[in-house]
Design a protein around this motif. Structure first.
Motif, PDB file in Angstrom:
ATOM      1  N   GLU A  10       0.825  -1.210   0.000  1.00 41.02           N
ATOM      2  CA  GLU A  10       0.000   0.000   0.000  1.00 41.02           C
ATOM      3  C   GLU A  10       0.860   1.260   0.000  1.00 41.02           C
ATOM      4  OE1 GLU A  10      -3.392   0.271  -0.331  1.00 41.02           O
ATOM      5  OE2 GLU A  10      -3.193  -1.860  -0.772  1.00 41.02           O
ATOM      6  N   VAL A  11       1.954   1.237   0.761  1.00 42.55           N
ATOM      7  CA  VAL A  11       2.849   2.390   0.804  1.00 42.55           C
ATOM      8  C   VAL A  11       3.431   2.648  -0.583  1.00 42.55           C
ATOM      9  CG1 VAL A  11       5.080   3.211   1.684  1.00 42.55           C
ATOM     10  CG2 VAL A  11       3.402   2.268   3.259  1.00 42.55           C
ATOM     11  N   HIS A  12       3.842   1.596  -1.274  1.00 45.87           N
ATOM     12  CA  HIS A  12       4.404   1.768  -2.620  1.00 45.87           C
ATOM     13  C   HIS A  12       3.344   2.268  -3.593  1.00 45.87           C
ATOM     14  CE1 HIS A  12       8.461   0.459  -1.892  1.00 45.87           C
ATOM     15  NE2 HIS A  12       8.010  -0.603  -1.255  1.00 45.87           N
ATOM     16  N   LYS A  13       2.119   1.777  -3.464  1.00 45.29           N
ATOM     17  CA  LYS A  13       1.030   2.275  -4.314  1.00 45.29           C
ATOM     18  C   LYS A  13       0.808   3.760  -4.067  1.00 45.29           C
ATOM     19  CE  LYS A  13      -2.204  -1.215  -4.143  1.00 45.29           C
ATOM     20  NZ  LYS A  13      -3.588  -1.681  -4.043  1.00 45.29           N
ATOM     21  N   PHE A  14       0.815   4.135  -2.801  1.00 42.14           N
ATOM     22  CA  PHE A  14       0.614   5.540  -2.425  1.00 42.14           C
ATOM     23  C   PHE A  14       1.741   6.407  -2.978  1.00 42.14           C
ATOM     24  CE2 PHE A  14       0.755   9.003   0.789  1.00 42.14           C
ATOM     25  CZ  PHE A  14      -0.494   9.528   0.535  1.00 42.14           C
ATOM     26  N   LYS A  15       2.973   5.929  -2.885  1.00 42.61           N
ATOM     27  CA  LYS A  15       4.112   6.680  -3.431  1.00 42.61           C
ATOM     28  C   LYS A  15       3.982   6.829  -4.938  1.00 42.61           C
ATOM     29  CE  LYS A  15       7.637   5.614   0.017  1.00 42.61           C
ATOM     30  NZ  LYS A  15       8.922   4.935   0.271  1.00 42.61           N
ATOM     31  N   ASP A  16       3.531   5.780  -5.622  1.00 43.95           N
ATOM     32  CA  ASP A  16       3.334   5.855  -7.067  1.00 43.95           C
ATOM     33  C   ASP A  16       2.275   6.892  -7.418  1.00 43.95           C
ATOM     34  OD1 ASP A  16       5.251   3.916  -7.498  1.00 43.95           O
ATOM     35  OD2 ASP A  16       3.809   2.275  -7.744  1.00 43.95           O
ATOM     36  N   GLU A  17       1.192   6.923  -6.653  1.00 44.47           N
ATOM     37  CA  GLU A  17       0.132   7.906  -6.903  1.00 44.47           C
ATOM     38  C   GLU A  17       0.645   9.330  -6.674  1.00 44.47           C
ATOM     39  OE1 GLU A  17      -2.948   7.480  -8.166  1.00 44.47           O
ATOM     40  OE2 GLU A  17      -2.350   5.401  -8.479  1.00 44.47           O
ATOM     41  N   ILE A  18       1.426   9.509  -5.622  1.00 45.86           N
ATOM     42  CA  ILE A  18       2.004  10.828  -5.349  1.00 45.86           C
ATOM     43  C   ILE A  18       2.915  11.250  -6.491  1.00 45.86           C
ATOM     44  CG2 ILE A  18       3.641  12.062  -3.865  1.00 45.86           C
ATOM     45  CD1 ILE A  18       2.397  10.610  -1.500  1.00 45.86           C
ATOM     46  N   HIS A  19       3.702  10.319  -6.992  1.00 41.68           N
ATOM     47  CA  HIS A  19       4.606  10.622  -8.106  1.00 41.68           C
ATOM     48  C   HIS A  19       3.808  11.040  -9.345  1.00 41.68           C
ATOM     49  CE1 HIS A  19       8.291  10.556 -10.384  1.00 41.68           C
ATOM     50  NE2 HIS A  19       7.727   9.758 -11.265  1.00 41.68           N
ATOM     51  N   LYS A  20       2.715  10.348  -9.618  1.00 41.46           N
ATOM     52  CA  LYS A  20       1.873  10.704 -10.761  1.00 41.46           C
ATOM     53  C   LYS A  20       1.298  12.104 -10.601  1.00 41.46           C
ATOM     54  CE  LYS A  20       0.414   5.996 -11.901  1.00 41.46           C
ATOM     55  NZ  LYS A  20      -0.721   5.060 -11.905  1.00 41.46           N
ATOM     56  N   VAL A  21       0.860  12.424  -9.389  1.00 38.77           N
ATOM     57  CA  VAL A  21       0.307  13.760  -9.130  1.00 38.77           C
ATOM     58  C   VAL A  21       1.389  14.821  -9.296  1.00 38.77           C
ATOM     59  CG1 VAL A  21      -0.660  15.243  -7.324  1.00 38.77           C
ATOM     60  CG2 VAL A  21      -1.569  12.950  -7.671  1.00 38.77           C
ATOM     61  N   GLU A  22       2.593  14.523  -8.826  1.00 41.85           N
ATOM     62  CA  GLU A  22       3.696  15.473  -8.986  1.00 41.85           C
ATOM     63  C   GLU A  22       3.985  15.721 -10.457  1.00 41.85           C
ATOM     64  OE1 GLU A  22       6.793  13.576  -6.756  1.00 41.85           O
ATOM     65  OE2 GLU A  22       6.279  14.613  -4.893  1.00 41.85           O
ATOM     66  N   LEU A  23       3.972  14.661 -11.263  1.00 42.08           N
ATOM     67  CA  LEU A  23       4.208  14.823 -12.696  1.00 42.08           C
ATOM     68  C   LEU A  23       3.115  15.669 -13.343  1.00 42.08           C
ATOM     69  CD1 LEU A  23       5.441  11.253 -13.758  1.00 42.08           C
ATOM     70  CD2 LEU A  23       6.796  13.341 -13.526  1.00 42.08           C
ATOM     71  N   LYS A  24       1.861  15.431 -12.946  1.00 42.46           N
ATOM     72  CA  LYS A  24       0.763  16.228 -13.492  1.00 42.46           C
ATOM     73  C   LYS A  24       0.905  17.688 -13.093  1.00 42.46           C
ATOM     74  CE  LYS A  24      -2.716  12.625 -13.920  1.00 42.46           C
ATOM     75  NZ  LYS A  24      -4.031  12.142 -13.473  1.00 42.46           N
ATOM     76  N   LEU A  25       1.321  17.936 -11.852  1.00 43.17           N
ATOM     77  CA  LEU A  25       1.514  19.308 -11.402  1.00 43.17           C
ATOM     78  C   LEU A  25       2.618  20.003 -12.199  1.00 43.17           C
ATOM     79  CD1 LEU A  25       1.156  19.061  -7.527  1.00 43.17           C
ATOM     80  CD2 LEU A  25      -0.312  20.290  -9.106  1.00 43.17           C
ATOM     81  N   LYS A  26       3.694  19.273 -12.477  1.00 37.94           N
ATOM     82  CA  LYS A  26       4.774  19.855 -13.285  1.00 37.94           C
ATOM     83  C   LYS A  26       4.278  20.195 -14.680  1.00 37.94           C
ATOM     84  CE  LYS A  26       8.719  17.804 -10.931  1.00 37.94           C
ATOM     85  NZ  LYS A  26       9.852  16.879 -11.026  1.00 37.94           N
ATOM     86  N   GLU A  27       3.471  19.296 -15.266  1.00 37.39           N
ATOM     87  CA  GLU A  27       2.910  19.563 -16.595  1.00 37.39           C
ATOM     88  C   GLU A  27       2.002  20.791 -16.564  1.00 37.39           C
ATOM     89  OE1 GLU A  27       0.952  16.082 -18.108  1.00 37.39           O
ATOM     90  OE2 GLU A  27       2.754  14.859 -17.927  1.00 37.39           O
ATOM     91  N   LEU A  28       1.190  20.897 -15.506  1.00 34.92           N
ATOM     92  CA  LEU A  28       0.301  22.055 -15.375  1.00 34.92           C
ATOM     93  C   LEU A  28       1.097  23.343 -15.188  1.00 34.92           C
ATOM     94  CD1 LEU A  28      -2.547  20.616 -13.137  1.00 34.92           C
ATOM     95  CD2 LEU A  28      -2.713  21.292 -15.535  1.00 34.92           C
ATOM     96  N   GLU A  29       2.180  23.278 -14.441  1.00 31.41           N
ATOM     97  CA  GLU A  29       3.019  24.458 -14.251  1.00 31.41           C
ATOM     98  C   GLU A  29       3.629  24.903 -15.581  1.00 31.41           C
ATOM     99  OE1 GLU A  29       5.841  23.333 -11.272  1.00 31.41           O
ATOM    100  OE2 GLU A  29       4.444  23.639  -9.624  1.00 31.41           O
ATOM    101  N   LYS A  30       4.087  23.923 -16.365  1.00 30.33           N
ATOM    102  CA  LYS A  30       4.651  24.263 -17.681  1.00 30.33           C
ATOM    103  C   LYS A  30       3.584  24.881 -18.576  1.00 30.33           C
ATOM    104  CE  LYS A  30       8.249  20.725 -17.740  1.00 30.33           C
ATOM    105  NZ  LYS A  30       8.720  19.484 -18.366  1.00 30.33           N
ATOM    106  N   SER A  31       2.404  24.283 -18.563  1.00 32.98           N
ATOM    107  CA  SER A  31       1.300  24.792 -19.367  1.00 32.98           C
ATOM    108  C   SER A  31       0.919  26.199 -18.916  1.00 32.98           C
ATOM    109  CB  SER A  31       0.100  23.861 -19.250  1.00 32.98           C
ATOM    110  OG  SER A  31      -1.009  24.392 -19.918  1.00 32.98           O
ATOM    111  N   ASP A  32       0.867  26.409 -17.623  1.00 31.71           N
ATOM    112  CA  ASP A  32       0.537  27.729 -17.080  1.00 31.71           C
ATOM    113  C   ASP A  32       1.594  28.746 -17.474  1.00 31.71           C
ATOM    114  OD1 ASP A  32      -1.047  29.511 -15.519  1.00 31.71           O
ATOM    115  OD2 ASP A  32       0.473  29.382 -13.936  1.00 31.71           O
TER     116      ASP A  32
END
Length: 81
Positions: free
Chosen positions: A30-52
């Motif tokens: 579960e911890v690894h799944k949670f870390k993977d989800e956090i990583h995905k969210v971080e990547l999406k945030l970086k993409e949104l920052e670039k887009s912004d």
């Protein structure tokens, strides 16, 4: 201590070890799944920052370009008259 009691103690200990092992396996999975989800969210945030940033750059360029376009249109309208 009789042989039956010893066997019961060993079975109890093995049951406890199995339960703890199962919990630890589930927990780390579960911890690894949670870390993977956090990583995905971080990547999406970086993409949104670039887009912004690109959107802001476009707006800034349009603001800089607007006076030039306005003067060109004014000159074209003045020539028509």
């Amino acid at each position: 201590m009789t042989q039956e009691e010893t066997i019961k103690y060993i079975e109890t200990i093995l049951g406890i070890v199995a339960a703890i092992g199962g919990f630890l396996y589930w927990h780390f999975k579960e911890v690894h799944k949670f870390k993977d989800e956090i990583h995905k969210v971080e990547l999406k945030l970086k993409e949104l920052e670039k887009s912004d940033a690109l959107q802001q750059q476009t707006l800034d360029q349009l603001n800089e370009l607007y006076p030039t376009l306005k003067s060109i249109l004014e000159n074209l309208n003045a020539r028509k008259k």
